[in-house]
Enzyme design. Structure first.
Site, PDB file in Angstrom:
ATOM      1  N   LYS A   1      10.289   6.672   7.865  1.00  0.00           N
ATOM      2  CA  LYS A   1       9.368   7.813   7.924  1.00  0.00           C
ATOM      3  C   LYS A   1       8.278   7.487   8.926  1.00  0.00           C
ATOM      4  CE  LYS A   1       8.659  11.852   5.809  1.00  0.00           C
ATOM      5  NZ  LYS A   1       9.608  12.773   5.184  1.00  0.00           N
TER       6      LYS A   1
HETATM    7  P1  NAD Z   1       5.326  22.706   6.373  1.00  0.00           P
HETATM    8  O1  NAD Z   1       4.289  22.095   7.226  1.00  0.00           O
HETATM    9  O2  NAD Z   1       6.324  23.638   6.984  1.00  0.00           O
HETATM   10  O3  NAD Z   1       4.631  23.480   5.131  1.00  0.00           O
HETATM   11  C1  NAD Z   1       3.726  22.872   4.270  1.00  0.00           C
HETATM   12  C2  NAD Z   1       3.143  23.951   3.368  1.00  0.00           C
HETATM   13  O4  NAD Z   1       2.350  23.331   2.344  1.00  0.00           O
HETATM   14  C3  NAD Z   1       2.227  24.946   4.081  1.00  0.00           C
HETATM   15  O5  NAD Z   1       2.468  26.252   3.581  1.00  0.00           O
HETATM   16  C4  NAD Z   1       0.822  24.476   3.653  1.00  0.00           C
HETATM   17  O6  NAD Z   1      -0.131  25.519   3.664  1.00  0.00           O
HETATM   18  C5  NAD Z   1       1.097  23.997   2.240  1.00  0.00           C
HETATM   19  N1  NAD Z   1       0.082  23.073   1.725  1.00  0.00           N
HETATM   20  C6  NAD Z   1      -0.461  22.001   2.348  1.00  0.00           C
HETATM   21  N2  NAD Z   1      -1.382  21.417   1.557  1.00  0.00           N
HETATM   22  C7  NAD Z   1      -1.403  22.146   0.416  1.00  0.00           C
HETATM   23  C8  NAD Z   1      -2.154  22.043  -0.790  1.00  0.00           C
HETATM   24  N3  NAD Z   1      -3.056  21.085  -0.967  1.00  0.00           N
HETATM   25  N4  NAD Z   1      -1.921  22.965  -1.774  1.00  0.00           N
HETATM   26  C9  NAD Z   1      -1.018  23.968  -1.598  1.00  0.00           C
HETATM   27  N5  NAD Z   1      -0.272  24.087  -0.483  1.00  0.00           N
HETATM   28  C10 NAD Z   1      -0.471  23.201   0.513  1.00  0.00           C
HETATM   29  O7  NAD Z   1       6.068  21.471   5.650  1.00  0.00           O
HETATM   30  P2  NAD Z   1       7.546  21.412   5.078  1.00  0.00           P
HETATM   31  O8  NAD Z   1       8.445  20.882   6.132  1.00  0.00           O
HETATM   32  O9  NAD Z   1       7.864  22.669   4.372  1.00  0.00           O
HETATM   33  O10 NAD Z   1       7.398  20.214   4.000  1.00  0.00           O
HETATM   34  C11 NAD Z   1       6.877  20.451   2.691  1.00  0.00           C
HETATM   35  C12 NAD Z   1       7.292  19.296   1.795  1.00  0.00           C
HETATM   36  O11 NAD Z   1       8.713  19.177   1.794  1.00  0.00           O
HETATM   37  C13 NAD Z   1       6.782  17.919   2.206  1.00  0.00           C
HETATM   38  O12 NAD Z   1       6.554  17.144   1.057  1.00  0.00           O
HETATM   39  C14 NAD Z   1       7.934  17.335   2.985  1.00  0.00           C
HETATM   40  O13 NAD Z   1       7.919  15.922   3.018  1.00  0.00           O
HETATM   41  C15 NAD Z   1       9.092  17.862   2.164  1.00  0.00           C
HETATM   42  N6  NAD Z   1      10.377  17.905   2.873  1.00  0.00           N
HETATM   43  C16 NAD Z   1      10.537  18.597   4.028  1.00  0.00           C
HETATM   44  C17 NAD Z   1      11.777  18.616   4.642  1.00  0.00           C
HETATM   45  C18 NAD Z   1      12.052  19.440   5.881  1.00  0.00           C
HETATM   46  O14 NAD Z   1      13.223  19.517   6.278  1.00  0.00           O
HETATM   47  N7  NAD Z   1      11.058  20.076   6.477  1.00  0.00           N
HETATM   48  C19 NAD Z   1      12.841  17.891   4.093  1.00  0.00           C
HETATM   49  C20 NAD Z   1      12.651  17.208   2.908  1.00  0.00           C
HETATM   50  C21 NAD Z   1      11.413  17.218   2.294  1.00  0.00           C
END
Ligand code: NAD
Length: 431
Positions: free
Chosen positions: A121
């Site tokens: 990561k």
């Molecule tokens: P992103 O940046 O597209 O979206 C993040 C979202 O979380 C946004 O809507 C933001 O406003 C919201 N957010 C941030 N802080 C917050 C808080 N304190 N309270 C409420 N909402 C909050 O990110 P993403 O890619 O959707 O990733 C989200 C999660 O999923 C992370 O934990 C990431 O590690 C995990 N994840 C992502 C992927 C991927 O393919 N993108 C894969 C596996 C896991």
């Protein structure tokens, strides 16, 4: 070993219990799997120590002529089963402890769905919303160049995570290719489709959340088409998960992002909300929705809750308030071990991150394979293979949980950690 006891002589600082945060949570999860490792327990230190940690300085010229410095990380937790694999996060609160934990969860996740990757990561401590597009590009390129000594299509393959997207991946690939003097599409996944990206990658994590959620619902006799869903985070993972549940007939009654929480008893119009968010409009301006306080999210009457934002959101202070019968972890590390125990005692099923959000890395694996062969698959083929892998992996984990009478998280750790340590054992130690 009790993680609260003294670390063994010569132990690095991150084995010190004082070094808490997400990495401390991961260490607690490893302790829970220890009794189930059998002979492989002798290798457990492998899980407790990242293989390689790189901390880099990322200096860039700002548009106003100043020079700004940011701290960046790339952690390769384990590479016994294949090259490192895991996203890159740009966020002002990124810490080394967080990146270490996220890299370790990638190791477990990749092994749980049986893709031939280790876990890694990366992250940069920066609020990208304060940067111009040119500053963001310079930051991405300098960070990529700094970690270029340890990444590569056969070494470690980054991907998008919080606040990074296809464009950031395009800049990362281009920077790596410029430095190497050769085309290297397979160095990152989550690229634009026109640059060797895969169809279906953008929606893959949400599709995986939906697929395992549906399978878990069947086991507990819940009808997804009649369920009410609350989603925290409306970025890539949250919005696609919400869309697929809504398509299946569920009512998505609440959505929260980092600024606002909205609620509609009859269900929010998710495609319209996605278009609203893409335009950059704030959630609280969404027509027809009731605006709640941020903390009220935890009291929302719902059947399924999907945390899809950041880690440590469901804690000992709010776990008892959650009304859902099932929590599907789209985010990495959203539930603390204390909250896990409270939820289990209340009979709330937690489908853990290490299986629930593995759809993204599964299609990243497809992308990497397609890049190597320069032969690209159709979206239907990709989605069908994704669903099959997720369903099969979940069925194995469900059975382990039943057989050993453990939570789905511990069951996923049993499956993943056993595979990692078996590979470690087969390789032996060098020299
Ligand atoms: P992103 O940046 O597209 O979206 C993040 C979202 O979380 C946004 O809507 C933001 O406003 C919201 N957010 C941030 N802080 C917050 C808080 N304190 N309270 C409420 N909402 C909050 O990110 P993403 O890619 O959707 O990733 C989200 C999660 O999923 C992370 O934990 C990431 O590690 C995990 N994840 C992502 C992927 C991927 O393919 N993108 C894969 C596996 C896991």
């Amino acid at each position: 070993m009790d993680i609260n006891s003294s670390p063994p002589t010569g132990a690095p600082s991150y084995l010190d219990p004082a070094h808490f945060g997400p990495w401390g949570i991961y260490l607690q999860q490893v302790e829970r799997v220890r009794p189930y490792l059998g002979e492989l327990e002798r290798w457990i230190e492998t899980l407790r120590r990242p293989r390689r940690i790189l901390i880099v300085d990322v200096p860039i010229h700002m548009d106003d002529g100043r020079i700004a410095h940011f701290e960046g990380y790339r952690v390769q937790h384990n590479t016994s089963r294949g090259p490192g694999k895991g996203g890159v996060r740009f966020h002002q609160d990124v810490t080394l402890s967080e990146v270490m934990a996220l890299s370790a969860w990638m190791s477990v996740k990749n092994a749980a769905v049986n893709v031939p990757f280790g876990g890694a990561k990366g992250g940069v401590r920066v609020d990208p919303k304060t940067l111009s597009r040119n500053e963001l590009e310079r930051l991405t390129r300098r960070y990529t160049s700094e970690i270029g000594i340890i990444i590569g299509p056969n070494k470690d393959i980054p991907a998008p995570d919080v606040n990074t997207n296809e464009q950031v991946m395009a800049w990362m690939m281009d920077t790596y290719a410029m430095n190497e003097g050769s085309n290297a599409t397979g160095v990152v996944t989550g690229k634009p489709v026109d640059l060797g990206g895969s169809l279906g990658r953008r929606e893959a994590t949400g599709r995986g959340v939906f697929t395992v959620g549906q399978a878990a619902a069947r086991h507990i006799g819940m009808d997804v088409s009649k369920s009410r869903v609350a989603v925290q985070g409306f970025g890539n993972v949250g919005s696609v998960s919400a869309k697929l549940f809504a398509l299946a007939g569920a009512r998505v009654v609440a959505v929260q992002d980092h600024q606002h929480t909205i609620y509609a008893e009859a269900g929010l119009d998710i495609p319209a909300l996605m278009a609203h968010a893409v335009r950059g409009d704030a959630l609280n301006d969404f027509p027809g929705a009731q605006v709640l306080g941020q903390d009220q999210f935890w009291d929302v009457d719902c059947d399924i809750m999907i945390p899809a934002a950041l880690e440590q959101q469901i804690t000992a202070t709010n776990a008892a308030r959650i009304k859902a019968r099932m929590i599907i972890e789209g985010a990495n590390g959203p539930t603390t071990p204390e909250a896990d125990d409270i939820l289990q005692a209340r009979n709330v099923l937690v489908v853990p991150d290490v299986i629930a959000n593995a759809g993204g890395v599964t299609v990243s694996y497809f992308e990497w394979v397609q890049d190597f062969s320069s032969f690209f698959w159709s979206e239907d083929e990709i989605n069908a293979r994704l669903v099959r892998i997720m369903q099969e992996a979940f069925a194995v984990i469900w059975q382990v949980a039943q057989d050993k009478q453990v939570s789905l998280r511990t069951a996923t750790f049993i499956v993943g950690c056993t595979r990692i340590l078996h590979a470690r054992d087969l390789r032996g130690l060098y020299p």
